[in-house]
Design an enzyme around this catalytic site. Sequence first.
Site, PDB file in Angstrom:
ATOM      1  N   LYS A  85      14.873  47.964  42.748  1.00 12.48           N
ATOM      2  CA  LYS A  85      13.454  48.497  42.147  1.00 12.48           C
ATOM      3  C   LYS A  85      12.687  48.448  43.347  1.00 12.48           C
ATOM      4  O   LYS A  85      11.624  49.358  43.716  1.00 12.48           O
ATOM      5  CB  LYS A  85      12.866  48.107  40.950  1.00 12.48           C
ATOM      6  CG  LYS A  85      13.753  48.728  39.905  1.00 12.48           C
ATOM      7  CD  LYS A  85      13.329  48.124  38.425  1.00 12.48           C
ATOM      8  CE  LYS A  85      14.484  48.535  37.577  1.00 12.48           C
ATOM      9  NZ  LYS A  85      14.615  47.837  36.155  1.00 12.48           N
ATOM     10  N   GLN A  98      11.012  42.947  33.645  1.00  8.71           N
ATOM     11  CA  GLN A  98      12.342  43.232  33.603  1.00  8.71           C
ATOM     12  C   GLN A  98      13.017  42.521  32.230  1.00  8.71           C
ATOM     13  O   GLN A  98      12.690  41.484  31.990  1.00  8.71           O
ATOM     14  CB  GLN A  98      12.850  42.517  34.827  1.00  8.71           C
ATOM     15  CG  GLN A  98      14.404  42.757  34.829  1.00  8.71           C
ATOM     16  CD  GLN A  98      14.993  44.091  34.892  1.00  8.71           C
ATOM     17  OE1 GLN A  98      14.307  44.877  35.800  1.00  8.71           O
ATOM     18  NE2 GLN A  98      15.960  44.558  34.092  1.00  8.71           N
ATOM     19  N   ASP A 123       7.821  52.227  31.995  1.00 13.24           N
ATOM     20  CA  ASP A 123       9.317  52.173  31.545  1.00 13.24           C
ATOM     21  C   ASP A 123       9.437  53.003  30.135  1.00 13.24           C
ATOM     22  O   ASP A 123      10.243  52.908  29.463  1.00 13.24           O
ATOM     23  CB  ASP A 123       9.577  50.808  31.128  1.00 13.24           C
ATOM     24  CG  ASP A 123      10.635  50.201  32.015  1.00 13.24           C
ATOM     25  OD1 ASP A 123      11.254  51.136  32.812  1.00 13.24           O
ATOM     26  OD2 ASP A 123      10.833  48.939  31.947  1.00 13.24           O
TER      27      ASP A 123
END
Length: 283
Positions: A53, A97, A120
């Site tokens: 990422k 994450q 997200d």
Amino acid sequence: MAATLIDGKALAASMREQLAASVAELKRESVVPGLAVVLVGDDPASRVYVSMKEKACAKVGIFSDEHRLPAETTQEELLALVDKLNADPRIDGILVQLPLPAHIDEDAVLTAIAPEKDVDGFHPVSVGRLVTGNPTFKSCTPYGVMKMLESIQYDLNGKEVVVIGRSNIVGKPVALMCLAENATVTICHSRTCDLAAHVRRADVVIAAVGRTEMIRGEWIKDGAVVIDVGINRQEDGRLLGDVEFEAAAARASYITPVPGGVGPMTITMLLENTVQSARQRVR
Ligand code: NAD
């Protein structure tokens, strides 16, 4: 093979080029899109995802603010960092994450992220807006699936979509996104009776189970579109999808490969959401 491949790698590459141009344009208005990436602990797979990422951000010109915290970080410390990032004007998106270490309540952390920075798409506000058909950050893997359908100009209106898998990160949101495009959607899962019968009538099959080739090629209706989200690593290191590829490709009109299908789209959509968030900052 009769089906045309939907090449996720190529689509992702062209989208990332466009994103780099959008970032350059924003920079001319003195806005640098910023993504904060938070990793707690040293889960090897998470480490790989996080560095992918970060590299992807750098390539399109997004500022990436990395926070690698030890596994013993407390929930309070993590929540304090999220608060700080919520208030930081350089940050347009916050990504924590998953999975988090067992002593941290994932829901509490995801809920602490400001919805306007929830790139997200996992915050309950984002999920609620998706359910009610309001604009929101779409979670990245299902958003990538929708972009793949868009890339072949597929009109979902009135089509039978069968989603296999009901997870919060793939199955449920992709089903809602297809519903928003006026498809008739069936969600199948581990308790579904006669999965084959559902798949056989689908115009679009979206497989997100995590079981190697469990969707048999002979179940696929002639001309159906097959989107395979599954990533299943074999003992010999190869990656296979949830769909029996060759046999499905012989019947489908379009099919996504594994690897090189949905996978490369996921990070691209994270970049897209971050740039979109930065644009909202300008307005
Ligand atoms: P998950 O384990 O959370 O969910 C799997 C779902 O499959 C569950 O809802 C379960 O009900 C269903 N299921 C299990 N056995 C079944 C059966 N026999 N018949 C029908 N349904 C069954 O998984 P997930 O996080 O949604 O991921 C699914 C797959 O997609 C995995 O292979 C994962 O690696 C992959 N994935 C890929 C990306 C990407 O970027 N391409 C992103 C996320 C997940």
